[in-house]
Design a protein around this motif. Structure first.
Motif, PDB file in Angstrom:
ATOM      1  N   UNK A 160     -29.508  34.776 -10.464  1.00 52.27           N
ATOM      2  CA  UNK A 160     -28.104  34.493 -10.761  1.00 52.27           C
ATOM      3  C   UNK A 160     -27.274  34.748  -9.507  1.00 52.27           C
ATOM      4  N   UNK A 161     -26.083  34.163  -9.466  1.00 54.43           N
ATOM      5  CA  UNK A 161     -25.166  34.348  -8.341  1.00 54.43           C
ATOM      6  C   UNK A 161     -24.461  35.693  -8.511  1.00 54.43           C
ATOM      7  N   UNK A 162     -24.469  36.500  -7.469  1.00 54.95           N
ATOM      8  CA  UNK A 162     -23.873  37.826  -7.544  1.00 54.95           C
ATOM      9  C   UNK A 162     -22.852  38.018  -6.426  1.00 54.95           C
ATOM     10  N   UNK A 163     -21.880  38.874  -6.692  1.00 56.14           N
ATOM     11  CA  UNK A 163     -20.862  39.218  -5.703  1.00 56.14           C
ATOM     12  C   UNK A 163     -20.264  40.574  -6.067  1.00 56.14           C
ATOM     13  N   UNK A 164     -20.195  41.482  -5.093  1.00 60.32           N
ATOM     14  CA  UNK A 164     -19.461  42.730  -5.286  1.00 60.32           C
ATOM     15  C   UNK A 164     -18.019  42.500  -4.857  1.00 60.32           C
ATOM     16  N   UNK A 165     -17.075  43.135  -5.561  1.00 62.31           N
ATOM     17  CA  UNK A 165     -15.662  42.894  -5.332  1.00 62.31           C
ATOM     18  C   UNK A 165     -15.056  43.643  -4.171  1.00 62.31           C
ATOM     19  N   UNK A 166     -15.670  43.569  -3.002  1.00 63.72           N
ATOM     20  CA  UNK A 166     -15.035  44.094  -1.782  1.00 63.72           C
ATOM     21  C   UNK A 166     -14.543  42.902  -0.980  1.00 63.72           C
ATOM     22  N   UNK A 167     -13.294  42.519  -1.254  1.00 61.89           N
ATOM     23  CA  UNK A 167     -12.743  41.263  -0.766  1.00 61.89           C
ATOM     24  C   UNK A 167     -12.773  41.118   0.748  1.00 61.89           C
ATOM     25  N   UNK A 168     -12.733  42.258   1.458  1.00 62.21           N
ATOM     26  CA  UNK A 168     -12.764  42.196   2.913  1.00 62.21           C
ATOM     27  C   UNK A 168     -14.050  41.596   3.448  1.00 62.21           C
ATOM     28  N   UNK A 169     -15.093  41.582   2.618  1.00 62.93           N
ATOM     29  CA  UNK A 169     -16.350  40.988   3.046  1.00 62.93           C
ATOM     30  C   UNK A 169     -16.235  39.506   3.334  1.00 62.93           C
ATOM     31  N   UNK A 170     -15.169  38.872   2.845  1.00 64.25           N
ATOM     32  CA  UNK A 170     -14.941  37.444   3.104  1.00 64.25           C
ATOM     33  C   UNK A 170     -13.788  37.215   4.074  1.00 64.25           C
ATOM     34  N   UNK A 171     -13.296  38.264   4.715  1.00 59.44           N
ATOM     35  CA  UNK A 171     -12.131  38.128   5.584  1.00 59.44           C
ATOM     36  C   UNK A 171     -12.498  37.534   6.942  1.00 59.44           C
ATOM     37  N   UNK A 172     -11.509  36.944   7.579  1.00 59.00           N
ATOM     38  CA  UNK A 172     -11.706  36.434   8.936  1.00 59.00           C
ATOM     39  C   UNK A 172     -11.898  37.586   9.919  1.00 59.00           C
ATOM     40  N   UNK A 173     -11.179  38.701   9.684  1.00 57.28           N
ATOM     41  CA  UNK A 173     -11.194  39.808  10.625  1.00 57.28           C
ATOM     42  C   UNK A 173     -12.566  40.383  10.865  1.00 57.28           C
ATOM     43  N   UNK A 174     -13.313  40.625   9.800  1.00 56.84           N
ATOM     44  CA  UNK A 174     -14.630  41.234   9.969  1.00 56.84           C
ATOM     45  C   UNK A 174     -15.579  40.278  10.680  1.00 56.84           C
ATOM     46  N   UNK A 175     -15.386  38.973  10.490  1.00 56.04           N
ATOM     47  CA  UNK A 175     -16.214  37.996  11.192  1.00 56.04           C
ATOM     48  C   UNK A 175     -15.865  37.935  12.676  1.00 56.04           C
ATOM     49  N   UNK A 176     -14.582  38.012  12.976  1.00 61.93           N
ATOM     50  CA  UNK A 176     -14.182  38.054  14.379  1.00 61.93           C
ATOM     51  C   UNK A 176     -14.698  39.322  15.048  1.00 61.93           C
ATOM     52  N   UNK A 177     -14.638  40.453  14.327  1.00 64.84           N
ATOM     53  CA  UNK A 177     -15.118  41.716  14.888  1.00 64.84           C
ATOM     54  C   UNK A 177     -16.611  41.640  15.193  1.00 64.84           C
ATOM     55  N   UNK A 178     -17.364  41.007  14.317  1.00 56.84           N
ATOM     56  CA  UNK A 178     -18.807  40.871  14.566  1.00 56.84           C
ATOM     57  C   UNK A 178     -19.073  39.968  15.760  1.00 56.84           C
ATOM     58  N   UNK A 179     -18.294  38.909  15.878  1.00 51.02           N
ATOM     59  CA  UNK A 179     -18.454  38.031  17.043  1.00 51.02           C
ATOM     60  C   UNK A 179     -18.166  38.781  18.334  1.00 51.02           C
ATOM     61  N   UNK A 180     -17.153  39.663  18.312  1.00 51.46           N
ATOM     62  CA  UNK A 180     -16.844  40.474  19.496  1.00 51.46           C
ATOM     63  C   UNK A 180     -17.986  41.426  19.811  1.00 51.46           C
ATOM     64  N   UNK A 181     -18.551  42.042  18.762  1.00 51.70           N
ATOM     65  CA  UNK A 181     -19.681  42.948  18.965  1.00 51.70           C
ATOM     66  C   UNK A 181     -20.893  42.189  19.488  1.00 51.70           C
ATOM     67  N   UNK A 182     -21.202  41.048  18.864  1.00 56.22           N
ATOM     68  CA  UNK A 182     -22.394  40.304  19.241  1.00 56.22           C
ATOM     69  C   UNK A 182     -22.288  39.706  20.635  1.00 56.22           C
ATOM     70  N   UNK A 183     -21.065  39.547  21.133  1.00 57.02           N
ATOM     71  CA  UNK A 183     -20.855  39.071  22.500  1.00 57.02           C
ATOM     72  C   UNK A 183     -20.966  40.205  23.516  1.00 57.02           C
ATOM     73  N   UNK A 184     -21.348  41.384  23.044  1.00 56.70           N
ATOM     74  CA  UNK A 184     -21.579  42.571  23.883  1.00 56.70           C
ATOM     75  C   UNK A 184     -20.305  43.092  24.538  1.00 56.70           C
TER      76      UNK A 184
END
Length: 479
Positions: A160-184
């Motif tokens: 079944x499709x599951x999702x925990x309700x931590x809305x920040x997990x879908x935010x742009x900010x956390x994705x940008x932060x990961x891109x900054x980290x992954x770019x060293x």
């Protein structure tokens, strides 16, 4: 009118096989739609709410932003709390016991939203999953560690499709932060500080006493769920249950699913190997150190140690709540903010530091001059323009295996488990005070060693009682 078996199978086949474009919109032939913006009732995702007041009511409003959603059933043990939802969704059938609702409506429900006190999350979620219903469960995913491991394993089993309700997990900010980290841009991160302004509800209090009549609108026995039976007390309802370990998971359970989510999404870690906590000595009553085993303290500091999955040593993660804050970084200039209003996280690498606000928003390097001097990496991680709620709705419409969510239980389970290890340390603090010979000793400083494979503390057996609780008779995970 009661649907026939053929009609029901056709509707479910449509829901399972419907496609999604990358932006999250369902493509349906015009002759099926019957006009611009129209979705036939038989082609909607039928959602039932387990917990329809408070946060549950807010959840329903977010799901209902999709034209593909139909709210078909409401369940809440408190008629007062769900009155607004019942008014807004008059065609939805109302129940007090989610078990009765699931059995009665199992042929009419496609998915369930679980927004109850933490104590009920696991039993309600697994019951829905076992019937093949997609589930959106509010954070924290579960009340205890064993439950988190159970739900993580169940996600694939029941398909079944599951999702925990931590809305920040879908935010742009956390994705940008990961891109900054992954770019060293940070180098190898070795330390992370995470903090929150919670609790906003009472914590660090003696166990409530007194005799009170149960409000006629409330089914107190159902509200308790798997917890040990105690007499009704208004101190627990409708919101302050978070501060009591029988029902809630304290400040850590409430906010770490938001504040620590960037840590788990960005860094190569999963389960900690060590945890310890500190409880302020200022937690006193009449000059004596408070020892209240039924609740969480008013403030705490938790230190976790994680081995890096890439083999580059360890990462230390420290959590602060109740007004305790980590040290301000030297690179922070006067007037610059240290996180957001609700808290934040700071990543310390061997090249630079990065701060994010709640939900991982507004990532920025320190010193702030680096944000102007450094070329930011290009976007490599897909964003979620439809948001956390509708991402889950769209994935349910697409069908299992055809779309992803940001916080599926395969991710949310281990993440929640790791967070709750911090609460295991907090609850062990009261056990440690038994051995303290006086206020000259600082209790709670035992470093607990965690074996994730066996879900066990290896150096303090008494702490393991908090890994898996005993359910009251009549309640179980059904596994």
């Amino acid at each position: 009118m009661k649907k026939g078996k053929k009609t029901e199978n056709s509707r479910r086949s449509f829901i399972k096989n419907a496609g999604l474009v990358s932006a999250g919109f369902m493509i349906v032939p015009r002759h099926v739609l019957g006009g611009k913006g129209f979705v036939a009732p038989s082609d909607k995702l039928n959602i039932a709410a387990i917990g329809a007041g408070g946060k549950g009511h807010d959840d329903l409003k977010n799901f209902s932003k999709s034209p593909n959603v139909n709210i078909v059933a409401l369940c809440d043990v408190d008629e007062r709390r769900c009155a607004e939802s019942r008014k807004e969704y008059p065609n939805a059938k109302y129940y007090k016991d989610f078990r009765v609702m699931l059995e009665t409506e199992k042929n009419n429900i496609d998915a369930c939203n679980i927004s109850t006190p933490d104590n009920i999350h696991a039993v309600a979620t697994i019951a829905a999953m076992q019937l093949g219903k997609h589930v959106y469960t509010q954070k924290p995913l579960t009340h205890d560690i064993f439950e988190a491991r159970t739900l993580a394993n169940a996600a694939g089993k029941y398909k079944v499709i599951t999702q925990m309700g931590n809305q920040g997990g879908s935010s742009d900010g956390v994705r940008q932060a990961k891109e900054m980290h992954d770019a060293n841009l940070l180098g190898d991160v070795h330390t992370v500080y995470v903090w929150t302004n919670r609790p906003l509800w009472p914590q660090g209090l003696p166990t409530p006493t007194g005799s009170f009549p149960v409000p006629k609108e409330v089914d107190w026995d159902l509200w308790l769920g798997p917890a040990k039976y105690i007499d009704y007390n208004p101190a627990y309802m409708p919101w302050n249950w978070r501060g009591w370990n029988a029902f809630g998971t304290g400040a850590l359970g409430d906010m770490a699913c938001h504040m620590m989510d960037p840590v788990f999404r960005i860094l190569p870690i999963d389960f900690p190997t060590e945890v310890e906590c500190s409880i302020p000595k200022s937690w006193t009553v009449d000059g004596k150190e408070a020892k209240y085993p039924d609740g969480y303290p008013p403030a705490s500091v938790i230190h976790l140690k994680y081995p890096r999955k890439d083999g580059k040593g360890e990462i230390k993660v420290s959590w602060f709540d109740g007004g305790i804050m980590p040290p301000l970084p030297d690179e922070l200039l006067p007037g610059e903010t240290f996180g957001g209003n609700d808290g934040g996280a700071m990543f310390i690498g061997d090249k630079s530091k990065m701060i994010v606000d709640c939900y991982g928003e507004n990532p920025r390097l320190l010193p702030s001059s680096l944000m102007k001097q450094t070329v930011m990496p290009a976007q490599t991680i897909a964003r979620v323009p439809e948001g956390h709620y509708l991402q889950w709705v769209n994935a349910c419409m697409a069908g299992y295996g055809k779309a992803k969510t940001s916080s599926p239980f395969e991710y949310a389970g281990p993440f929640t488990e790791s967070i709750l290890i911090g609460n295991l340390a907090i609850r062990s603090w009261n056990l440690e005070t038994k051995n303290a010979k006086g206020r000259s000793e600082y209790p709670g400083r035992k470093k607990l060693l965690w074996n994730a494979k066996e879900m066990k503390i290896t150096n303090f057996e008494e702490a393991n009682q908090f890994v898996k609780r005993d359910y009251r008779q009549g309640w179980s995970l059904g596994i």
